[in-house]
Design a protein around this motif. Sequence first.
Motif, short mmCIF file in Angstrom:
data_model
loop_
_atom_site.label_atom_id
_atom_site.label_comp_id
_atom_site.label_asym_id
_atom_site.label_seq_id
_atom_site.Cartn_x
_atom_site.Cartn_y
_atom_site.Cartn_z
N GLY A 136 0.84 -1.18 0.00
CA GLY A 136 0.00 0.00 0.00
C GLY A 136 0.88 1.23 0.00
N ALA A 137 0.32 2.32 -0.50
CA ALA A 137 1.05 3.59 -0.55
C ALA A 137 0.07 4.72 -0.27
CB ALA A 137 1.69 3.79 -1.92
N CYS A 138 0.59 5.77 0.33
CA CYS A 138 -0.25 6.92 0.63
C CYS A 138 0.59 8.18 0.52
CB CYS A 138 -0.84 6.78 2.04
SG CYS A 138 -2.18 7.90 2.36
N SER A 139 0.02 9.19 -0.10
CA SER A 139 0.70 10.47 -0.25
C SER A 139 0.09 11.45 0.76
CB SER A 139 0.53 10.98 -1.68
OG SER A 139 1.14 12.24 -1.82
N GLY A 140 0.80 11.67 1.84
CA GLY A 140 0.29 12.58 2.87
C GLY A 140 -0.03 11.89 4.18
N ASN A 141 -0.62 10.72 4.12
CA ASN A 141 -0.91 9.86 5.29
C ASN A 141 -1.54 10.62 6.47
OD1 ASN A 141 -0.92 7.16 6.11
ND2 ASN A 141 0.96 7.38 7.25
N PRO A 142 -2.79 11.06 6.42
CA PRO A 142 -3.77 10.67 5.40
C PRO A 142 -3.67 11.52 4.14
CG PRO A 142 -4.84 11.96 7.10
CD PRO A 142 -3.41 11.79 7.53
N GLY A 143 -4.19 10.91 3.09
CA GLY A 143 -4.20 11.55 1.79
C GLY A 143 -4.62 10.54 0.75
N PRO A 144 -4.35 10.84 -0.53
CA PRO A 144 -4.67 9.89 -1.58
C PRO A 144 -3.78 8.65 -1.46
CG PRO A 144 -3.60 11.85 -2.48
CD PRO A 144 -3.79 12.09 -1.03
N GLY A 145 -4.39 7.50 -1.64
CA GLY A 145 -3.63 6.27 -1.47
C GLY A 145 -3.97 5.23 -2.51
N GLY A 146 -3.08 4.24 -2.62
CA GLY A 146 -3.29 3.15 -3.56
C GLY A 146 -2.75 1.85 -3.00
N TRP A 147 -3.18 0.78 -3.59
CA TRP A 147 -2.69 -0.55 -3.19
C TRP A 147 -2.38 -1.34 -4.46
CZ3 TRP A 147 -5.83 -4.28 -5.20
CH2 TRP A 147 -7.17 -3.95 -5.44
N GLY A 148 -1.47 -2.30 -4.30
CA GLY A 148 -1.08 -3.17 -5.40
C GLY A 148 -0.95 -4.60 -4.94
N VAL A 149 -1.31 -5.53 -5.83
CA VAL A 149 -1.28 -6.96 -5.53
C VAL A 149 -0.69 -7.69 -6.72
CG1 VAL A 149 -2.74 -9.02 -5.21
CG2 VAL A 149 -3.31 -6.90 -4.00
N LEU A 150 0.13 -8.68 -6.43
CA LEU A 150 0.61 -9.62 -7.44
C LEU A 150 0.23 -11.02 -6.96
CD1 LEU A 150 2.25 -10.38 -9.98
CD2 LEU A 150 4.30 -10.38 -8.50
N LEU A 151 -0.56 -11.71 -7.78
CA LEU A 151 -0.95 -13.10 -7.49
C LEU A 151 -0.17 -13.99 -8.45
CD1 LEU A 151 -4.79 -12.49 -7.55
CD2 LEU A 151 -3.46 -12.94 -5.50
#
Length: 148
Positions: free
Chosen positions: A13-28
């Motif tokens: 997971g990543a977040c810009s500001g924390n809190p702020g806009p965030g994203g997550w990534g998955v590799l299966l």
Amino acid sequence: MSKKKTVIVFTDGACSGNPGPGGWGVLLQWNGEEKELTGGTNDTTNNRMEMRAVIEALKALNQPCHVKIHSDSALIVNAFKQGWIDSWQKRGWKKANKKPVENQDLWKEMLEVMKPHKVEWIKVKGHSDNERNNRVDALAVEASKRFQ
């Protein structure tokens, strides 16, 4: 009795500001195949995105599996490997210091989506030489940019 298929999962997971806009990534990864998943939101925290990545990875599985989850989130890995989550539940979702556990909604959702699976937690070092962890980190960062 059939043997559960083993799925290798990397999450971040990543977040810009924390809190702020965030994203997550998955590799299966399973049986020589790979699938990437990403998502995010405009007002979140890094921990919530780390947790969302695990939840979405497990939700993507269409049958009970042996899931080896690789995460650089010490919070998530330790919650399960060191039994914190069991203690939190026994104390009514309170930490040892009597304060409420943050992100209870996501912890509860994670426990629910884990039920059909045998989950193994593997801590990886973030931002180092683990190619697959760096890949999901890049996915999470890229996803977070869509919400800025």
